[in-house]
Design an enzyme around this catalytic site. Structure first.
Site, PDB file in Angstrom:
ATOM      1  N   ASP A  64      64.141  -6.335  12.249  1.00 34.53           N
ATOM      2  CA  ASP A  64      63.264  -5.295  11.721  1.00 34.53           C
ATOM      3  C   ASP A  64      61.887  -5.564  12.302  1.00 34.53           C
ATOM      4  OD1 ASP A  64      61.489  -3.723  10.282  1.00 34.53           O
ATOM      5  OD2 ASP A  64      62.464  -4.060   8.351  1.00 34.53           O
ATOM      6  N   TYR A 158      51.960  10.775  12.664  1.00 39.89           N
ATOM      7  CA  TYR A 158      52.574  10.334  13.914  1.00 39.89           C
ATOM      8  C   TYR A 158      51.520  10.200  15.008  1.00 39.89           C
ATOM      9  CZ  TYR A 158      55.437  10.536  18.166  1.00 39.89           C
ATOM     10  OH  TYR A 158      56.000  10.278  19.380  1.00 39.89           O
ATOM     11  N   LYS A 162      50.482   6.752  17.170  1.00 39.17           N
ATOM     12  CA  LYS A 162      50.592   6.640  18.619  1.00 39.17           C
ATOM     13  C   LYS A 162      49.218   6.496  19.268  1.00 39.17           C
ATOM     14  CE  LYS A 162      55.084   6.913  18.899  1.00 39.17           C
ATOM     15  NZ  LYS A 162      55.900   5.745  19.316  1.00 39.17           N
TER      16      LYS A 162
END
Length: 263
Positions: A64, A158, A162
């Site tokens: 993970d 998101y 990024k």
């Protein structure tokens, strides 16, 4: 062109499907030794089997990426098995909430995608870079996204994750450069596949009352080349940045988006 990746020990996160699978098999075709890491090893094993059928070694390790202890153990296991890690490709990531404004996005949703897309990549680099620094050699390729270059309404969380990954990449590139290590970011636009069709296009189709095919056409119309990228396009960019063909390139964002980020 021979990219001279044969025998290079390449650690790839998120290899089970989509871009991760395409990247893994692209490196296998180049003869790289694969270390494939992710939470669901049962989903990774078929990819490893395909790679082994090409005659390359492929080690699957459960990890993970959001847990530092597990990424440290991952790097240690790869080093024990092969003695070094030549290339790290961080593909593992998620899409976060789709179609929500920033004020509709919950704190939990925001933190979860930042943890996966930013902290996960930091954790793997934190675990792998010391060995590369010691050997004064290595390549790191992070898979970011063009929403982290321009932003996107309805994809704030998101885009933030990024965008942050770009900063991580550029800072690591400056720090690792004196040791002969290249650190770069591939920034895909929309990539055709289940996530794009079933989530992104489905969301647009539902909001506008159009078909999935019409939604795909609308997305493609946003790009200079009028087509949506494929997994293979992303994989080829990763190969390029992992090879010595790109030896003088570091700290960059390489959009693979058919010309969306430039518009």
């Amino acid at each position: 062109m021979d990219l001279e990746l044969h025998g290079k020990v390449t650690l790839i996160t998120g290899p089970a499907k989509g871009m991760g699978r395409a990247v893994s098999l692209a490196f296998a075709r180049e003869g790289a030794v694969l270390v494939l890491a992710g939470r669901d090893t049962a989903a990774i094993e078929p990819v490893a089997a395909e790679a082994r059928a090409m005659g390359v070694q492929a080690l699957v390790i459960a990890c993970d990426m959001t847990r530092p202890a597990q990424t440290e153990a991952l790097a240690a296991a790869a080093l024990q098995a092969f003695g070094r890690i030549d290339v790290l490709v961080n593909v593992a990531g998620g899409s976060g909430p789709i179609g929500k404004t920033g004020w509709e996005t919950s704190t939990e949703e925001f933190e979860a995608i930042v943890q996966l897309n930013m902290t996960g990549c930091f954790n793997t680099m934190h675990a792998v870079l010391p060995g590369m620094v010691e050997r004064k050699s290595g390549k790191v390729v992070n898979v970011g996204g063009t929403f982290g270059m321009r932003g996107r309404a309805g994809r704030m969380a998101y885009a933030a994750s990024k965008w942050g990954l770009r900063g991580i990449t550029k800072s690591f590139a400056l720090e690792a450069g004196p040791y002969g290590i290249n650190v770069n970011c591939v920034a895909p636009g929309m990539v055709d596949g289940p996530r794009f069709r079933d989530k992104v296009c489905a969301n647009m189709a539902d909001k506008l009352g159009i078909s999935l095919d019409e939604a795909m056409t609308r997305h493609a119309a946003d790009y200079a080349l009028k087509r949506v990228s494929t997994d293979a396009d992303v994989a080829n960019a990763c190969l390029f940045l992992a090879s010595d063909v790109s030896r003088q390139i570091t700290g960059i964002d390489l959009p693979v988006d058919g010309g969306w980020a430039l518009l």
